[in-house]
Design a protein around this motif. Structure first.
Motif, mmCIF file in Angstrom:
data_model
loop_
_atom_site.group_PDB
_atom_site.id
_atom_site.type_symbol
_atom_site.label_atom_id
_atom_site.label_comp_id
_atom_site.label_asym_id
_atom_site.label_seq_id
_atom_site.Cartn_x
_atom_site.Cartn_y
_atom_site.Cartn_z
ATOM 1 N N ALA A 15 0.882 -1.176 -0.069
ATOM 2 C CA ALA A 15 0.187 -0.008 0.052
ATOM 3 C C ALA A 15 0.852 1.372 0.076
ATOM 4 O O ALA A 15 0.569 2.075 0.519
ATOM 5 N N MET A 46 13.008 2.452 3.312
ATOM 6 C CA MET A 46 14.563 2.585 2.797
ATOM 7 C C MET A 46 14.285 3.640 1.481
ATOM 8 O O MET A 46 13.959 2.935 0.469
ATOM 9 N N SER A 47 14.574 4.775 1.336
ATOM 10 C CA SER A 47 14.207 5.483 0.238
ATOM 11 C C SER A 47 14.856 7.063 0.591
ATOM 12 O O SER A 47 14.623 7.500 1.575
ATOM 13 N N VAL A 50 13.127 11.437 -3.542
ATOM 14 C CA VAL A 50 12.763 12.700 -4.313
ATOM 15 C C VAL A 50 11.964 12.530 -5.554
ATOM 16 O O VAL A 50 11.871 11.614 -6.341
ATOM 17 N N MET A 131 0.210 -10.667 3.441
ATOM 18 C CA MET A 131 -0.067 -12.020 2.283
ATOM 19 C C MET A 131 0.949 -12.996 2.458
ATOM 20 O O MET A 131 2.170 -12.605 2.481
ATOM 21 N N PHE A 189 24.425 4.123 -0.979
ATOM 22 C CA PHE A 189 23.708 5.424 -0.544
ATOM 23 C C PHE A 189 23.818 5.300 0.957
ATOM 24 O O PHE A 189 23.479 4.435 1.910
ATOM 25 N N PHE A 299 13.293 -2.491 -10.880
ATOM 26 C CA PHE A 299 14.105 -1.425 -9.864
ATOM 27 C C PHE A 299 15.183 -0.932 -10.878
ATOM 28 O O PHE A 299 15.930 -1.978 -11.646
ATOM 29 N N GLY A 305 16.428 8.928 -9.474
ATOM 30 C CA GLY A 305 15.192 9.710 -8.780
ATOM 31 C C GLY A 305 14.164 9.319 -9.518
ATOM 32 O O GLY A 305 13.023 10.191 -9.502
ATOM 33 N N ARG A 309 8.142 7.658 -9.224
ATOM 34 C CA ARG A 309 7.600 8.139 -10.221
ATOM 35 C C ARG A 309 7.059 6.782 -11.199
ATOM 36 O O ARG A 309 5.976 6.928 -11.267
HETATM 37 C C1 LIG Z 1 18.283 4.126 -1.280
HETATM 38 C C2 LIG Z 1 16.937 4.169 -2.196
HETATM 39 C C3 LIG Z 1 16.675 5.438 -2.603
HETATM 40 C C4 LIG Z 1 15.840 5.645 -3.274
HETATM 41 N N1 LIG Z 1 15.428 7.037 -3.664
HETATM 42 C C5 LIG Z 1 14.692 7.459 -4.438
HETATM 43 C C6 LIG Z 1 14.402 8.863 -5.025
HETATM 44 O O1 LIG Z 1 14.914 9.621 -4.377
HETATM 45 N N2 LIG Z 1 13.126 8.882 -5.616
HETATM 46 C C7 LIG Z 1 12.462 8.052 -6.244
HETATM 47 O O2 LIG Z 1 11.406 8.254 -6.856
HETATM 48 N N3 LIG Z 1 12.753 6.700 -5.829
HETATM 49 C C8 LIG Z 1 13.620 6.269 -4.931
HETATM 50 N N4 LIG Z 1 13.948 5.085 -4.548
HETATM 51 C C9 LIG Z 1 13.127 4.133 -5.157
HETATM 52 C C10 LIG Z 1 11.581 4.195 -4.417
HETATM 53 O O3 LIG Z 1 11.716 4.049 -3.210
HETATM 54 C C11 LIG Z 1 11.093 2.908 -4.915
HETATM 55 O O4 LIG Z 1 10.871 2.922 -6.339
HETATM 56 C C12 LIG Z 1 9.468 2.724 -4.373
HETATM 57 O O5 LIG Z 1 9.411 2.979 -2.943
HETATM 58 C C13 LIG Z 1 8.778 1.848 -4.945
HETATM 59 O O6 LIG Z 1 7.367 1.737 -4.557
HETATM 60 P P1 LIG Z 1 6.495 0.463 -4.460
HETATM 61 O O7 LIG Z 1 5.245 0.889 -3.865
HETATM 62 O O8 LIG Z 1 6.650 -0.356 -5.670
HETATM 63 O O9 LIG Z 1 7.178 -0.580 -3.137
HETATM 64 P P2 LIG Z 1 7.577 -0.148 -1.435
HETATM 65 O O10 LIG Z 1 7.793 1.077 -1.444
HETATM 66 O O11 LIG Z 1 8.644 -0.966 -1.413
HETATM 67 O O12 LIG Z 1 6.345 -0.629 -0.708
HETATM 68 C C14 LIG Z 1 6.153 -2.028 -0.771
HETATM 69 C C15 LIG Z 1 5.186 -2.441 0.495
HETATM 70 O O13 LIG Z 1 4.672 -3.666 0.273
HETATM 71 C C16 LIG Z 1 4.575 -3.965 1.589
HETATM 72 N N5 LIG Z 1 4.786 -5.576 1.739
HETATM 73 C C17 LIG Z 1 5.876 -6.195 1.226
HETATM 74 N N6 LIG Z 1 5.468 -7.712 1.574
HETATM 75 C C18 LIG Z 1 4.024 -7.703 1.888
HETATM 76 C C19 LIG Z 1 3.564 -8.916 2.189
HETATM 77 N N7 LIG Z 1 3.815 -10.061 2.102
HETATM 78 N N8 LIG Z 1 2.185 -8.713 2.706
HETATM 79 C C20 LIG Z 1 1.513 -7.462 2.739
HETATM 80 N N9 LIG Z 1 2.333 -6.319 2.586
HETATM 81 C C21 LIG Z 1 3.563 -6.529 2.036
HETATM 82 C C22 LIG Z 1 5.375 -3.221 2.329
HETATM 83 O O14 LIG Z 1 5.372 -3.322 3.881
HETATM 84 C C23 LIG Z 1 5.523 -1.804 1.770
HETATM 85 O O15 LIG Z 1 4.667 -1.241 2.461
HETATM 86 C C24 LIG Z 1 15.133 4.666 -3.616
HETATM 87 C C25 LIG Z 1 15.063 3.349 -3.426
HETATM 88 C C26 LIG Z 1 16.332 3.187 -2.672
HETATM 89 C C27 LIG Z 1 16.426 1.768 -1.967
#
Ligand SMILES: Cc1cc2nc3c(=O)[nH]c(=O)nc-3n(C[C@H](O)[C@H](O)[C@H](O)COP(=O)(O)OP(=O)(O)OC[C@H]3O[C@@H](n4cnc5c(N)ncnc54)[C@H](O)[C@@H]3O)c2cc1C
Length: 483
Positions: A15, A46-47, A50, A131, A189, A299, A305, A309
């Motif tokens: 979410a 961890m992020s 930006v 899940m 990082f 990924f 950055g 998005r």
């Molecule tokens: C060091 C670092 C720096 C970054 N800096 C940037 C930046 O500056 N700008 C940018 O745009 N992006 C950045 N990113 C990338 C960005 O953080 C990710 O691309 C983004 O968070 C992806 O979102 P998401 O919704 O796919 O996954 P996530 O944000 O990882 O969310 C996944 C969610 O799934 C939930 N989940 C996992 N497994 C389960 C399960 N089995 N059951 C229920 N829930 C579950 C978790 O609790 C979590 O809340 C960075 C990443 C890293 C590692």
């Protein structure tokens, strides 16, 4: 053993960016959408978070931007680059949907508002709900098994979306854990928040400082006056930084007097967080009634950055595509595959750019001279690489590269042999990235030359120790591993 079964149209695991962005259009279409997350929001992740204008507009599309702006974040309208070779670039961001600024909101503050936006659209978001496995029927994903402190239950649905991040259990369950292409990241990082020493006079800009192989970002954050500083350094240094974070911080400042002048002497500093777990990858992201959105499917180096998005944009597009086709399994599967192909076409340039930027070490004279072609004109070029206004290949054009090469060769004291060696060494990657985007086709595994061996996405989460009898029934089937 049998479990309570709930029926939904779509179930989404995760979410944050991708999960909530997918939920909004589905819920707005009047569908029953259940989003589960094992976290309780607000929760950090961890992020360095930006978002440039192209990403901020996604927050607007999902109805989250007004509440995010009410947090009083700094708005950054410029991108600047300072190189220890004297190179200075200052560019104003190109606007998207009238938004001409970037923001940088800590994830605990931002993501809880994404959850609210999904709920406002009509999605049922359930926290502290993990899940554990995908339920299958006739070879199609048919739901998920959930674990909560009050007991287990199942949600059955016409579509299962994994938006559960890089360590995606959904990816493991649909037999897509191992990427079909990937690249090791040479950078790690290390970052912390601090009160901006320049206070109200701080520039309205995301600033990049490059010196001696380090790249440091100074990012006005939230609330205004709070700043995030990100040290993108050689991945091999992360261990040492963890052992002595303050020494690592001082070393970063000592490498670059201009950076030191900008943020040295800051007060109210948070602890340093760090990671070297940043391999870039593509996973097979769609199959019969399932899709992997956001980081669970793809990924790239965060230096671009663009992770949030892409998770927001392709989460939204996935929700829109599924809402239009959900009742016809064949149409749905075709729409999912087309969505995956569109995501790849849109992200390939940035993936390769990130792979190249994630190499440690100082910028070569050639790279510097190519970057120098951005300086001194107001046109958004460097900022477009973040804003994704054009593919990277349309920004770093052959013409620009030739100009950079000529300038590098002509520079006083130039080591011409080394420069020419670099050109020859870079050509395969240059051609490979273009070929991948234009010719190689969907889910190509042909290496593009920007990708480095030694990538690691960790081991797949273990399957649950027992498989509930109600789930592994006569009509359950293993996922098709077909391409
Ligand atoms: C060091 C670092 C720096 C970054 N800096 C940037 C930046 O500056 N700008 C940018 O745009 N992006 C950045 N990113 C990338 C960005 O953080 C990710 O691309 C983004 O968070 C992806 O979102 P998401 O919704 O796919 O996954 P996530 O944000 O990882 O969310 C996944 C969610 O799934 C939930 N989940 C996992 N497994 C389960 C399960 N089995 N059951 C229920 N829930 C579950 C978790 O609790 C979590 O809340 C960075 C990443 C890293 C590692």
């Amino acid at each position: 053993m049998s479990f309570r079964i709930e029926q939904a149209d779509v179930v989404i695991v995760g979410a944050r960016c991708a999960g909530t962005a997918a939920a909004v259009p589905l819920a707005r279409a009047g569908l029953k959408v259940i989003v589960i997350d094992k976290a309780k929001f607000p929760a950090d992740t961890m992020s360095t978070h930006v978002l440039v204008p192209n990403g901020v507009q996604e927050l607007q599309f999902m109805g989250a931007l007004d509440k995010i702006l009410a947090l009083n974040p700094a708005k950054s309208r410029y991108l600047t680059l300072h190189d220890d070779d004297g190179l200075e670039v200052v560019e104003r961001f190109k606007p998207f949907s009238g938004i001409d600024y970037g923001i940088c909101i800590p994830r605990d503050q931002q993501d809880v508002l994404l959850v609210e936006a999904a709920r406002d659209a009509g999605a049922d978001v359930r926290e502290r709900t993990a899940m554990t496995e995908v339920v299958w029927r006739d070879g199609r994903a048919a739901g998920v098994h959930c674990k909560t402190s009050e007991g287990d239950y199942e949600i059955h649905a016409k579509l299962v979306i994994g938006a559960d991040g890089r360590k995606s259990r959904v990816a493991a369950e649909v037999d897509s854990w191992t990427p079909y292409r990937a690249s090791r990241n040479g950078r790690g990082f290390a970052f912390r928040y601090l009160d901006d020493p320049q206070g109200a006079d701080a520039p309205s800009a995301f600033q990049i400082f490059r010196a001696h192989g380090n790249q440091v970002l100074v990012l006005p954050s939230c609330p205004a006056g709070r700043t995030l500083v990100v040290n993108m350094t050689d991945a091999t240094k992360i261990k040492g930084i963890r052992a002595d974070p303050e020494a690592g911080w001082q070393e970063m400042l000592d490498l670059d007097p201009v950076l030191n002048e900008r943020v040295g002497g800051a007060t109210n500093m948070s602890s340093v967080r760090s990671t070297d777990d940043l391999s870039a990858y593509y996973r097979r992201s769609t199959g019969p009634a399932w899709a992997l959105a956001g980081d669970s499917g793809h990924f790239k180096d965060p230096v671009t950055g663009n992770g949030m998005r892409d998770a927001l944009k392709f989460g939204r597009l996935l929700g829109e595509a599924a809402a239009a086709t959900l009742d016809d399994p064949e149409q749905l599967d075709r729409a999912l595959r087309a969505w995956e192909a569109a995501r790849d076409a849109d992200t390939i340039s940035t993936y390769h750019w990130g792979n190249r930027e994630s190499r440690p070490g100082p910028s070569s004279p050639l790279v510097r001279e190519v970057l120098r072609t951005f300086a001194g004109n107001d046109a958004p070029n460097l900022s477009d690489t973040f804003n994704r206004a054009r593919p990277i290949e349309a920004i770093i054009t052959p013409r620009r590269m030739v100009k950079g090469l000529i300038n590098a060769l002509r520079a006083p004291g130039a080591d011409r042999r080394a420069i020419l060696r670099e050109v020859v060494g870079e050509l395969p990657a240059e051609i490979g990235a273009r070929r991948h985007r234009l010719l190689d086709g969907f889910r190509s595994t042909r290496s593009a030359g920007t990708e480095r061996e030694g990538w690691d996405v960790g081991t797949a989460p273990n399957p649950p120790s027992w498989r509930p009898a109600a789930v592994v029934s006569a009509d359950a089937a293993a996922p098709a591993a077909a391409n």
